[in-house]
Design a protein around this motif. Structure first.
Motif, PDB file in Angstrom:
ATOM      1  N   THR A  99       0.805  -1.225   0.000  1.00 49.34           N
ATOM      2  CA  THR A  99       0.000   0.000   0.000  1.00 49.34           C
ATOM      3  C   THR A  99       0.837   1.274   0.000  1.00 49.34           C
ATOM      4  O   THR A  99       0.290   2.370  -0.008  1.00 49.34           O
ATOM      5  CB  THR A  99      -0.938   0.035   1.219  1.00 49.34           C
ATOM      6  OG1 THR A  99      -0.140  -0.003   2.402  1.00 49.34           O
ATOM      7  CG2 THR A  99      -1.909  -1.124   1.192  1.00 49.34           C
ATOM      8  N   GLY A 100       2.135   1.152   0.018  1.00 49.73           N
ATOM      9  CA  GLY A 100       2.990   2.333   0.016  1.00 49.73           C
ATOM     10  C   GLY A 100       4.433   1.933  -0.199  1.00 49.73           C
ATOM     11  O   GLY A 100       4.764   0.746  -0.288  1.00 49.73           O
ATOM     12  N   PRO A 101       5.306   2.911  -0.256  1.00 50.24           N
ATOM     13  CA  PRO A 101       6.721   2.607  -0.505  1.00 50.24           C
ATOM     14  C   PRO A 101       7.409   1.988   0.701  1.00 50.24           C
ATOM     15  O   PRO A 101       7.033   2.234   1.848  1.00 50.24           O
ATOM     16  CB  PRO A 101       7.323   3.985  -0.820  1.00 50.24           C
ATOM     17  CG  PRO A 101       6.432   4.954  -0.121  1.00 50.24           C
ATOM     18  CD  PRO A 101       5.054   4.349  -0.146  1.00 50.24           C
ATOM     19  N   ALA A 102       8.400   1.188   0.408  1.00 53.40           N
ATOM     20  CA  ALA A 102       9.207   0.581   1.469  1.00 53.40           C
ATOM     21  C   ALA A 102      10.155   1.624   2.050  1.00 53.40           C
ATOM     22  O   ALA A 102      10.591   2.528   1.348  1.00 53.40           O
ATOM     23  CB  ALA A 102      10.017  -0.586   0.907  1.00 53.40           C
ATOM     24  N   ARG A 103      10.447   1.478   3.312  1.00 52.85           N
ATOM     25  CA  ARG A 103      11.477   2.285   3.952  1.00 52.85           C
ATOM     26  C   ARG A 103      12.624   1.314   4.247  1.00 52.85           C
ATOM     27  O   ARG A 103      12.420   0.265   4.853  1.00 52.85           O
ATOM     28  CB  ARG A 103      10.957   2.919   5.236  1.00 52.85           C
ATOM     29  CG  ARG A 103      11.947   3.900   5.854  1.00 52.85           C
ATOM     30  CD  ARG A 103      11.355   4.656   7.031  1.00 52.85           C
ATOM     31  NE  ARG A 103      11.101   3.752   8.150  1.00 52.85           N
ATOM     32  CZ  ARG A 103       9.910   3.602   8.739  1.00 52.85           C
ATOM     33  NH1 ARG A 103       8.856   4.289   8.335  1.00 52.85           N
ATOM     34  NH2 ARG A 103       9.766   2.770   9.748  1.00 52.85           N
TER      35      ARG A 103
END
Length: 121
Positions: A99-103
């Motif tokens: 659902t979003g970018p990896a950190r």
């Protein structure tokens, strides 16, 4: 997956003797940095190198585990662990999606996600 997200981004070797590399003299004890992550995206080896393609015919040509005498001794185990973990994850959560970018972990050498937001529908 390892080709695009190699855990080791680069490797350093030291010349054991004076030699030639790509037309340049490399003196004994000179450190040489090999950019594994960049090599894994070489368009002369991989067509459309930024595209994730499960059916890529030369998928195993990546050098995420290095190559030759420096080939990772744990590569077979790492592949097996990845297969088991991913199979278990997708069997338990068949509709999981990012659902979003990896950190990523703050490291220049080792690349690995510290946080990856997902949703299980």
């Amino acid at each position: 997956m390892l080709r695009l997200e190699a855990p080791a981004q680069y490797s350093v070797r030291v010349a054991r003797e004076t030699t030639q590399l790509a037309g340049q003299e490399l003196r004994k004890k000179t450190p040489v940095v090999t950019l594994l992550a960049a090599a894994n995206r070489d368009p002369s080896v991989f067509s459309e190198p930024e595209r994730f393609d499960l059916g890529r015919t030369n998928a195993r040509d990546h050098i995420s585990f290095a190559t030759g005498v420096h080939y990772c001794i744990g590569a077979g185990l790492a592949r097996l662990e990845g297969q088991i973990a991913l199979r278990a994850l997708f069997e338990r959560f068949p509709r999981i999606s990012v659902t979003g970018p990896a950190r990523y972990c703050p490291s220049r050498v080792i690349r690995g996600p510290q946080h990856l937001p997902v949703r299980c529908r």
